[in-house]
Design an enzyme around this catalytic site. Structure first.
Site, PDB file in Angstrom:
ATOM      1  N   HIS A  76      23.394  -2.610  24.164  1.00 10.51           N
ATOM      2  CA  HIS A  76      24.162  -1.637  24.948  1.00 10.51           C
ATOM      3  C   HIS A  76      23.262  -0.967  26.003  1.00 10.51           C
ATOM      4  O   HIS A  76      23.677  -0.762  27.145  1.00 10.51           O
ATOM      5  CB  HIS A  76      24.714  -0.525  24.058  1.00 10.51           C
ATOM      6  CG  HIS A  76      25.683  -0.987  23.013  1.00 10.51           C
ATOM      7  ND1 HIS A  76      25.398  -0.961  21.678  1.00 10.51           N
ATOM      8  CD2 HIS A  76      26.952  -1.461  23.125  1.00 10.51           C
ATOM      9  CE1 HIS A  76      26.448  -1.392  20.986  1.00 10.51           C
ATOM     10  NE2 HIS A  76      27.404  -1.717  21.845  1.00 10.51           N
ATOM     11  N   GLY A 131      28.642  -7.434  27.874  1.00 11.47           N
ATOM     12  CA  GLY A 131      27.630  -8.360  27.370  1.00 11.47           C
ATOM     13  C   GLY A 131      28.188  -9.761  27.187  1.00 11.47           C
ATOM     14  O   GLY A 131      29.348  -9.942  26.810  1.00 11.47           O
TER      15      GLY A 131
END
Ligand code: PAF
Length: 281
Positions: free
Chosen positions: A34, A144
Site C-alpha cells: 500500500h 496494485g
C-alpha cells in the site's frame, strides 16, 4: 494530515484543495505494498488521499469480513509518516445506507477466476470503487497489480462509465523471499508462511519455462499446478494462463504475452498472486 470520518468532512476538505489529486483506495491493514502506491501518488500528484474502508459487499461470508485485520491507529501513523494529505474513513452506514439499491456489474471480465471462487465479490468491488472515485474526484487512482483481475475490472468500469480518473497500475511488492505482500499474510502460521512461498516458486517456474521457449498455455499451467501440488500445506483453488487483457484462457502464449494467475489455500488463508509471461502488449 486531515482525517475525514464523514462524507461531509471529506467534501469540505476536497473543496479547499486544488492541484492534481492522487487517490489510493485501501481496506486498511496497510503494508509496504500500500505504501508503495502512496509514495507513487506522492511523486506524481500534488495531494494524496487514502481511503480506508473495509467494504462489506465484497466479502462472501460475514466470517471472512470479521477476520479481516483492522488497526486504524497504526494505519494512520503510517500514512502520517508518508505525508498523506487526507485519509477518508467512511462508516458502513454512510457508504451503504438502508435504501441503497444501485450496483455496478462489470460483465465478462468477472466471469472467471476470482469471479467464480468469490461470487458477488467484483460487484462489491466495482460498486465501492466507483463510489470512491465519484466522491474523491481524483486525477489519478493507484491500484496494485497483485489483484490483477481487480485492476482489469476497475480499468474497464472507468472506461465504460466515462470516469475522468486515470487508473495507474503499480507493480506487486514482495517480501525479500518473494511472497507477495498482502494484508492476509498476518494470518499465516510460521509453517504456513514458509509453505506460502510455493506461489512465487510456481509462478517463477512458469516465467522461466516461458523464457526458455515453452509457449503452450496448458503445459505452463500444469507446471504451476504440479509445483503447488508438491507443497503439502497448499491447495490450489485455480491456476490460469490467460490473456492479460480479456483474462480468457490462452492455449498459446503469443506476441501479446499472457498472465498466469493463481489462488491457493495455505492452511486456512487464501492467497492470490500472478506473473506476466512473454511480452504482454
Ligand atoms: O484492493 C482493495 O483493497 C479493495 O478491493 C479496494 C480496491 C480498496 C476496494 O474495496
Amino acid at each position: 494530515m486531515n482525517v475525514a470520518e464523514s462524507l461531509e468532512a471529506f467534501v469540505t476538505w476536497r473543496e479547499t484543495v486544488g492541484g492534481r489529486l492522487g487517490l489510493v483506495p485501501t481496506m486498511g491493514a496497510l503494508h509496504d505494498g500500500h505504501l508503495s502506491l502512496v509514495r507513487r501518488a506522492r511523486r506524481e500528484t500534488d495531494r494524496v488521499v487514502t481511503t480506508i474502508f473495509v467494504n462489506p459487499t465484497q466479502f462472501g461470508s460475514s466470517d471472512d469480513l470479521k477476520a479481516y485485520p483492522r488497526d486504524l491507529d497504526r494505519d494512520l501513523a503510517l500514512l502520517r509518516e508518508e505525508r498523506v494529505d487526507c485519509v477518508f474513513t467512511p462508516g458502513e452506514a454512510m457508504m451503504y445506507p438502508g435504501d441503497f439499491s444501485t450496483w455496478v456489474v462489470v460483465e465478462r471480465l468477472t466471469d472467471r477466476w476470482e469471479g467464480v471462487s468469490r461470487p458477488g465479490h467484483f460487484r462489491g468491488v466495482a460498486t465501492v470503487v466507483l463510489k470512491l472515485l465519484n466522491i474523491a474526484r481524483a486525477d489519478r487512482a493507484y491500484f496494485g497489480e497483485k489483484d490483477y483481475q481487480q485492476l482489469r475490472v476497475v480499468e474497464r468500469l472507468v472506461q465504460d462509465l466515462n470516469v475522468p480518473t486515470e487508473i495507474v497500475p503499480c507493480p506487486t511488492v514482495r517480501e525479500s523471499d518473494g511472497l507477495a505482500m498482502s494484508s492476509r499474510n498476518v494470518h499465516l502460521s510460521p509453517d504456513d508462511r514458509r509453505a506460502a512461498l510455493v506461489l512465487f516458486r510456481a509462478l517463477s517456474a512458469a516465467r522461466d519455462a516461458c523464457h526458455a521457449g515453452e509457449r503452450n498455455g496448458e503445459a505452463l499451467g500444469r507446471l504451476v499446478a504440479e509445483t503447488i501440488g508438491r507443497e503439502p500445506r497448499a491447495r490450489a483453488d485455480y491456476v490460469a494462463v490467460a490473456d492479460p487483457r480479456t483474462l480468457e484462457p490462452v492455449t498459446r502464449v503469443g506476441r501479446g504475452g499472457a498472465v498466469c494467475l493463481v489462488a491457493v489455500w495455505v492452511g486456512s488463508v487464501r492467497l492470490i498472486d500472478n506473473v506476466l509471461l512473454g511480452s504482454p502488449g
